[in-house]
Design a protein around this motif. Structure first.
Motif, short mmCIF file in Angstrom:
data_model
loop_
_atom_site.label_atom_id
_atom_site.label_comp_id
_atom_site.label_asym_id
_atom_site.label_seq_id
_atom_site.Cartn_x
_atom_site.Cartn_y
_atom_site.Cartn_z
N TRP A 61 0.75 -1.24 0.01
CA TRP A 61 0.09 -0.02 0.01
C TRP A 61 1.05 1.21 -0.07
O TRP A 61 0.47 2.23 -0.71
CB TRP A 61 -0.91 -0.08 1.07
N VAL A 62 1.87 1.18 0.75
CA VAL A 62 3.00 2.42 0.66
C VAL A 62 3.49 2.64 -0.70
O VAL A 62 3.65 3.83 -1.22
CB VAL A 62 3.94 2.22 1.86
N ALA A 63 3.81 1.61 -1.29
CA ALA A 63 4.59 1.64 -2.64
C ALA A 63 3.29 2.27 -3.61
O ALA A 63 3.67 2.97 -4.59
CB ALA A 63 4.91 0.29 -3.28
N ILE A 64 2.04 1.84 -3.56
CA ILE A 64 0.95 2.34 -4.36
C ILE A 64 0.78 3.84 -4.05
O ILE A 64 0.71 4.78 -4.93
CB ILE A 64 -0.27 1.63 -4.19
N ALA A 65 0.96 4.10 -2.79
CA ALA A 65 0.68 5.54 -2.40
C ALA A 65 1.92 6.53 -2.98
O ALA A 65 1.56 7.54 -3.42
CB ALA A 65 0.50 5.96 -0.91
N VAL A 66 3.11 5.77 -3.14
CA VAL A 66 4.42 6.43 -3.43
C VAL A 66 4.15 6.69 -4.95
O VAL A 66 4.44 7.77 -5.68
CB VAL A 66 5.61 5.87 -3.02
N SER A 67 3.63 5.69 -5.65
CA SER A 67 3.68 5.57 -7.15
C SER A 67 2.64 6.73 -7.50
O SER A 67 2.67 7.69 -8.51
CB SER A 67 3.20 4.38 -7.52
N ALA A 68 1.41 6.65 -6.93
CA ALA A 68 0.39 7.67 -7.20
C ALA A 68 0.78 9.09 -6.94
O ALA A 68 0.58 10.17 -7.84
CB ALA A 68 -0.86 7.41 -6.21
N CYS A 69 1.48 9.37 -5.89
CA CYS A 69 1.81 10.81 -5.32
C CYS A 69 2.97 11.35 -6.44
O CYS A 69 2.86 12.35 -7.06
CB CYS A 69 2.34 10.68 -4.12
N SER A 70 4.05 10.33 -6.72
CA SER A 70 5.02 10.85 -7.57
C SER A 70 4.45 10.96 -9.14
O SER A 70 4.96 11.74 -9.73
CB SER A 70 6.32 9.78 -7.54
N GLY A 71 3.54 10.39 -9.50
CA GLY A 71 2.82 10.42 -10.64
C GLY A 71 2.24 11.50 -10.83
O GLY A 71 2.49 12.48 -12.09
N GLN A 72 1.46 12.04 -9.74
CA GLN A 72 0.72 13.23 -9.80
C GLN A 72 1.71 14.51 -9.75
O GLN A 72 1.54 15.35 -10.54
CB GLN A 72 -0.39 13.37 -8.81
N ILE A 73 2.57 14.25 -8.96
CA ILE A 73 3.54 15.59 -8.73
C ILE A 73 4.49 15.76 -9.97
O ILE A 73 4.70 16.90 -10.45
CB ILE A 73 4.40 15.41 -7.40
N GLY A 74 5.05 14.44 -10.56
CA GLY A 74 5.68 14.50 -11.68
C GLY A 74 5.01 15.15 -12.90
O GLY A 74 5.65 15.87 -13.73
N LEU A 75 3.78 14.80 -13.03
CA LEU A 75 3.04 15.17 -14.21
C LEU A 75 2.77 16.67 -13.97
O LEU A 75 2.89 17.39 -14.83
CB LEU A 75 1.76 14.52 -14.37
N TYR A 76 2.33 17.22 -12.63
CA TYR A 76 2.15 18.64 -12.51
C TYR A 76 3.57 19.31 -12.92
O TYR A 76 3.34 20.42 -13.53
CB TYR A 76 1.81 18.91 -11.30
#
Length: 109
Positions: A61-76
């Motif tokens: 679950w932490v890996a999923i959260a890291v992936s989702a956050c880094s994807g959103q921040i990186g896209l922004y």
């Protein structure tokens, strides 16, 4: 869902279905963003999750959260005109940054 059913036939299929799904995702990802970026996108969130998690389930679950956050921040960040970088590379840089934070916060405790 497949691994928690009462029927042993459905439970035996779960690893194969997961393997096929993972192979398709990796194949499409390599085609779109490249080998090095796919490797970083697979390994870095799991490594950050391992630094912060106490069990395999919480690491997932932490890996999923890291992936989702880094994807959103990186896209922004990649859409900002003052930064002007490629989206895939920016997502990987954010993921590596989160991994570095997790690495040092793990060793401080």
């Amino acid at each position: 869902i497949l691994t928690r059913t009462r029927s042993p036939r459905k439970s035996r299929l779960a690893p194969y279905i997961f393997g096929i799904f993972l192979a398709v995702v990796v194949t499409i990802s390599v085609w779109s963003v490249g080998v090095l970026l796919v490797t970083a996108l697979l390994v870095a969130p799991a490594a950050a999750g391992r630094n912060w998690a106490a069990s395999a389930a919480s690491m997932f679950w932490v890996a999923i959260a890291v992936s989702a956050c880094s994807g959103q921040i990186g896209l922004y960040l990649s859409t900002r005109p003052e930064i002007n970088t490629a989206t895939g590379a920016t997502v990987v840089l954010v993921t590596i940054f989160i991994f570095i934070i997790s690495f040092y916060s793990r060793h401080r405790n």
